[in-house]
Design a protein around this motif. Sequence first.
Motif, mmCIF file in Angstrom:
data_model
loop_
_atom_site.group_PDB
_atom_site.id
_atom_site.type_symbol
_atom_site.label_atom_id
_atom_site.label_comp_id
_atom_site.label_asym_id
_atom_site.label_seq_id
_atom_site.Cartn_x
_atom_site.Cartn_y
_atom_site.Cartn_z
ATOM 1 N N PHE A 181 0.821 -1.205 0.000
ATOM 2 C CA PHE A 181 0.000 0.000 0.000
ATOM 3 C C PHE A 181 0.855 1.255 0.000
ATOM 4 C CE2 PHE A 181 -2.220 3.260 2.665
ATOM 5 C CZ PHE A 181 -3.071 3.708 1.659
ATOM 6 N N ASP A 182 0.568 2.149 -0.945
ATOM 7 C CA ASP A 182 1.281 3.415 -1.070
ATOM 8 C C ASP A 182 0.234 4.524 -1.177
ATOM 9 O OD1 ASP A 182 2.781 5.613 -1.662
ATOM 10 O OD2 ASP A 182 3.644 4.832 -3.517
ATOM 11 N N PRO A 183 0.053 5.317 -0.139
ATOM 12 C CA PRO A 183 -0.984 6.348 -0.167
ATOM 13 C C PRO A 183 -0.791 7.394 -1.253
ATOM 14 C CG PRO A 183 0.469 6.632 1.731
ATOM 15 C CD PRO A 183 0.806 5.301 1.131
ATOM 16 N N SER A 184 0.428 7.494 -1.797
ATOM 17 C CA SER A 184 0.668 8.481 -2.848
ATOM 18 C C SER A 184 0.155 8.018 -4.207
ATOM 19 C CB SER A 184 2.167 8.797 -2.939
ATOM 20 O OG SER A 184 2.892 7.684 -3.448
ATOM 21 N N SER A 185 -0.153 6.732 -4.342
ATOM 22 C CA SER A 185 -0.606 6.239 -5.640
ATOM 23 C C SER A 185 -1.891 5.413 -5.566
ATOM 24 C CB SER A 185 0.496 5.397 -6.304
ATOM 25 O OG SER A 185 0.872 4.313 -5.482
ATOM 26 N N HIS A 186 -2.176 4.785 -4.432
ATOM 27 C CA HIS A 186 -3.357 3.930 -4.333
ATOM 28 C C HIS A 186 -4.565 4.700 -3.801
ATOM 29 C CE1 HIS A 186 -0.205 0.549 -4.012
ATOM 30 N NE2 HIS A 186 -0.707 0.560 -5.232
ATOM 31 N N LEU A 187 -5.752 4.158 -4.079
ATOM 32 C CA LEU A 187 -6.988 4.804 -3.658
ATOM 33 C C LEU A 187 -7.096 4.855 -2.134
ATOM 34 C CD1 LEU A 187 -9.854 3.528 -6.008
ATOM 35 C CD2 LEU A 187 -8.846 5.807 -5.896
ATOM 36 N N CYS A 188 -7.434 6.022 -1.621
ATOM 37 C CA CYS A 188 -7.601 6.199 -0.185
ATOM 38 C C CYS A 188 -8.997 6.731 0.119
ATOM 39 C CB CYS A 188 -6.555 7.186 0.358
ATOM 40 S SG CYS A 188 -4.857 6.607 0.199
ATOM 41 N N PHE A 189 -9.366 6.670 1.377
ATOM 42 C CA PHE A 189 -10.664 7.178 1.808
ATOM 43 C C PHE A 189 -10.838 8.637 1.398
ATOM 44 C CE2 PHE A 189 -13.031 9.540 5.068
ATOM 45 C CZ PHE A 189 -14.275 8.933 4.951
ATOM 46 N N ASN A 190 -9.769 9.427 1.526
ATOM 47 C CA ASN A 190 -9.837 10.849 1.213
ATOM 48 C C ASN A 190 -9.956 11.139 -0.279
ATOM 49 O OD1 ASN A 190 -9.730 11.664 3.865
ATOM 50 N ND2 ASN A 190 -7.512 11.944 3.892
ATOM 51 N N ASP A 191 -9.834 10.118 -1.108
ATOM 52 C CA ASP A 191 -9.941 10.315 -2.550
ATOM 53 C C ASP A 191 -11.385 10.288 -3.042
ATOM 54 O OD1 ASP A 191 -7.168 10.484 -2.911
ATOM 55 O OD2 ASP A 191 -6.974 8.300 -2.965
ATOM 56 N N VAL A 192 -12.322 10.082 -2.124
ATOM 57 C CA VAL A 192 -13.739 10.001 -2.481
ATOM 58 C C VAL A 192 -14.456 11.260 -1.999
ATOM 59 C CG1 VAL A 192 -15.880 8.702 -2.213
ATOM 60 C CG2 VAL A 192 -13.693 7.496 -2.321
ATOM 61 N N SER A 193 -15.264 11.851 -2.870
ATOM 62 C CA SER A 193 -16.046 13.031 -2.505
ATOM 63 C C SER A 193 -17.425 12.948 -3.150
ATOM 64 C CB SER A 193 -15.336 14.317 -2.939
ATOM 65 O OG SER A 193 -15.183 14.346 -4.354
ATOM 66 N N VAL A 194 -18.377 13.718 -2.627
ATOM 67 C CA VAL A 194 -19.733 13.740 -3.170
ATOM 68 C C VAL A 194 -20.102 15.164 -3.548
ATOM 69 C CG1 VAL A 194 -20.471 11.711 -1.867
ATOM 70 C CG2 VAL A 194 -20.753 13.989 -0.878
ATOM 71 N N ASP A 195 -21.111 15.271 -4.398
ATOM 72 C CA ASP A 195 -21.531 16.603 -4.838
ATOM 73 C C ASP A 195 -22.431 17.289 -3.819
ATOM 74 O OD1 ASP A 195 -23.577 14.745 -5.258
ATOM 75 O OD2 ASP A 195 -24.477 15.935 -6.862
ATOM 76 N N ASN A 196 -23.105 16.497 -2.989
ATOM 77 C CA ASN A 196 -24.047 17.068 -2.032
ATOM 78 C C ASN A 196 -24.142 16.126 -0.834
ATOM 79 O OD1 ASN A 196 -26.561 17.665 -0.637
ATOM 80 N ND2 ASN A 196 -27.063 18.991 -2.371
#
Length: 356
Positions: free
Chosen positions: A200-215
Amino acid sequence: MGKKLAGPIGTETTLINTQSSPGASSRGETGLDITGLDKAVEFYFHHALAPSTQRTYTSAQARYLSFCTQFDITPLPLQETHLCRYVSWLAKDNIAHTTVKSYLSALRHLQIACNFPDPMISTFPKLEGVIRGIKMQQARHKTSSPKRLPITLAHLHKLRSFFASKGNEADSFMLWAAICTCFFGFMRSGEMTIPSESAFDPSSHLCFNDVSVDNIADPQVVKVCLKASKTDPFRQGVEIVLGRTNNPLCPVTALLSYLALRGNRQGFLFLFADGRPLTKSRFVSQVRDALSRLGVDSSRYAGHSFRIGAATAAGAHGLSEPVIQMLGRWKSSAYQLYIRTKLASYSAVISTEPAP
């Protein structure tokens, strides 16, 4: 006078000393001396290759050294005669001609790294002929292997029912969310998983913080930030947009339902209930196991089946080729292999969306 420097494989190369001109300082504004600059050169040269390419080249170079040791050949500088022998040696070991060509690229890189001139391998006529002969011979004796099949919308409905039957099992929510993200995001399975649990490499792999919503109150769109991918070697990043579908196959519902159970702890996005990250091999094995339990021959399905299925389904539903290419982030026309040759065979199945 020249000086001897050891290359990456123990070879030596003679370099001409570069002396500063009289009265000139050997240090520039950066504060580096020549030794420091040489280290910087090697650092940047090494990082010119993607990590996956580095691994391939290291393996190829080790194999070449084994060949040289076996036949008492001086590894560098590269010679056409030895290279012809080397590729023939590889072919006798059933190495595919495409792999042979990548190995030669690795040797070119090695020679340049050791400060020898570019070998200009592509200008070696006999070597080119030997490689062509290898390709033709392998084509004549090749046994056709079954092609990977796409995951269709019909498969997704079955997989949804399968995981829903397990009740509130957290791992089922996670796997279903990963499946929907992979399919509706036109993603390569390696983009939303990791190679191994320790990689696991947080600089390249998907993390929790990489997800966002519009509303926050009523999310209609989920954005997944892909920090690195096969077609993004300089890591500019790209947003994968998943929209609410208002039907049982909804990536937004699947991902948000999983995140509600996962919580907001930092780290890799897709985690099993015991905290272990979702690896590519485990993702594929879990999908194959589910398909097998549903009565589907899973042997012809792999991680790439989701990407193939997404492109095929998009073509079957009338999306234009430029839109499909954009959604799948294809830089070449490779996507056409899915929406043209496969479309005739699978469109009838894909366009059928059975009720859940």
